[in-house]
Motif scaffolding. Sequence first.
Motif, short mmCIF file in Angstrom:
data_model
loop_
_atom_site.label_atom_id
_atom_site.label_comp_id
_atom_site.label_asym_id
_atom_site.label_seq_id
_atom_site.Cartn_x
_atom_site.Cartn_y
_atom_site.Cartn_z
N ALA A 1 -10.14 4.46 -1.59
CA ALA A 1 -11.28 5.06 -2.30
C ALA A 1 -11.90 6.21 -1.49
O ALA A 1 -12.47 7.15 -2.06
N GLN A 2 -11.77 6.13 -0.17
CA GLN A 2 -12.27 7.21 0.69
C GLN A 2 -11.49 8.51 0.48
O GLN A 2 -11.95 9.58 0.87
N TYR A 3 -10.32 8.38 -0.14
CA TYR A 3 -9.46 9.54 -0.38
C TYR A 3 -9.30 9.79 -1.88
O TYR A 3 -8.25 10.23 -2.34
N ASP A 4 -10.36 9.48 -2.62
CA ASP A 4 -10.45 9.80 -4.05
C ASP A 4 -9.47 9.04 -4.93
O ASP A 4 -9.05 9.54 -5.98
N VAL A 5 -9.09 7.85 -4.50
CA VAL A 5 -8.29 6.97 -5.36
C VAL A 5 -9.20 5.81 -5.77
O VAL A 5 -9.66 5.05 -4.92
N GLU A 6 -9.48 5.69 -7.05
CA GLU A 6 -10.37 4.65 -7.53
C GLU A 6 -9.83 3.26 -7.17
O GLU A 6 -8.63 3.02 -7.25
N GLU A 7 -10.75 2.37 -6.78
CA GLU A 7 -10.33 1.04 -6.36
C GLU A 7 -9.54 0.32 -7.46
O GLU A 7 -8.52 -0.31 -7.18
N MET B 1 -1.86 10.08 1.67
CA MET B 1 -2.24 8.83 2.31
C MET B 1 -1.42 8.46 3.54
O MET B 1 -1.84 7.62 4.34
N HIS B 2 -0.25 9.06 3.71
CA HIS B 2 0.65 8.65 4.79
C HIS B 2 -0.02 8.76 6.17
O HIS B 2 -0.08 7.76 6.91
N ALA C 1 0.84 -1.21 0.00
CA ALA C 1 0.00 0.00 0.00
C ALA C 1 0.87 1.25 0.00
O ALA C 1 0.56 2.24 -0.69
N PHE C 2 1.96 1.22 0.76
CA PHE C 2 2.89 2.35 0.82
C PHE C 2 3.45 2.65 -0.57
O PHE C 2 3.46 3.81 -1.02
N TYR C 3 3.92 1.61 -1.25
CA TYR C 3 4.52 1.82 -2.57
C TYR C 3 3.48 2.06 -3.65
O TYR C 3 3.77 2.74 -4.65
N ALA C 4 2.26 1.54 -3.46
CA ALA C 4 1.18 1.85 -4.40
C ALA C 4 0.84 3.33 -4.31
O ALA C 4 0.64 4.00 -5.34
N ALA C 5 0.81 3.88 -3.09
CA ALA C 5 0.55 5.31 -2.90
C ALA C 5 1.64 6.13 -3.58
O ALA C 5 1.36 7.15 -4.22
N GLU C 6 2.87 5.66 -3.46
CA GLU C 6 4.01 6.34 -4.10
C GLU C 6 3.85 6.31 -5.63
O GLU C 6 4.04 7.33 -6.31
N ALA C 7 3.47 5.16 -6.16
CA ALA C 7 3.30 5.01 -7.61
C ALA C 7 2.16 5.89 -8.14
O ALA C 7 2.22 6.38 -9.27
N LEU C 8 1.14 6.08 -7.30
CA LEU C 8 -0.02 6.89 -7.70
C LEU C 8 0.16 8.37 -7.36
O LEU C 8 -0.76 9.17 -7.57
N ASP C 9 1.32 8.70 -6.79
CA ASP C 9 1.64 10.08 -6.41
C ASP C 9 0.67 10.63 -5.37
O ASP C 9 0.26 11.79 -5.43
N VAL C 10 0.29 9.77 -4.43
CA VAL C 10 -0.60 10.21 -3.34
C VAL C 10 0.02 9.91 -1.97
O VAL C 10 -0.68 9.81 -0.97
#
Length: 201
Positions: A125-131, A99-100, A86-95
């Motif tokens: 998804a609660q933070y506007d990132v599509e599932e 999300m941290h 999840a940490f690296y997915a957030a990084e890849a999505l630039d969020v």
Amino acid sequence: MTLGLVALAARAETYVEGQHYKTLPAPIPVRDASKIEVVELFWYGCPHCYKFDPLVNVWKKSLPEDVSFFRSPAVFNKVWKAHAQAFYAAEALDVSEKMHQPLFDALARDHQSLNSEDDLAKFFAQYDVEEAQFKKAYNSFSVKSKVEQAASRALSARATGVPALVVNGKYRIDAIRGGTYEDMLKVADFLIEKERQAKGS
């Protein structure tokens, strides 16, 4: 004797190898050899990491240009691996910035059960990132590769718990050896200066 050497000499007796920090048996490769690297090993579900995080956030803002800092999620079991993804997915999505703190709040403070891909996708998804967008990043080759690298980094650092700091791939500071969270950062400052003098800069 330069001011840096004076500062190092003054603090040399304060921080002792084996007591306040551990020298690693083999150096870990750093990302940029021109910098003095500090890596924080952490887990989003760790209450100690949660308390340490605000101090780290303040400390890293004052780091000089010759020091680089980044976080590396520890991967000690399947749940920690999911959170590392999840940490690296957030990084890849630039969020990452977005999300941290929510991830820390949900896992360490509120003890939410976010241990599966579906749970984490719904949370993002609660933070506007599509599932679907999250799942694509979460399962991507690059994210999984970074998780493997993070697992290898913690293993090479001989870390047995978090939070821990690794300075320039040579030294590990953890809560037991470092004392308080503030002391951990002071030991890191000491080792940064030690490495700076070793580099002759």
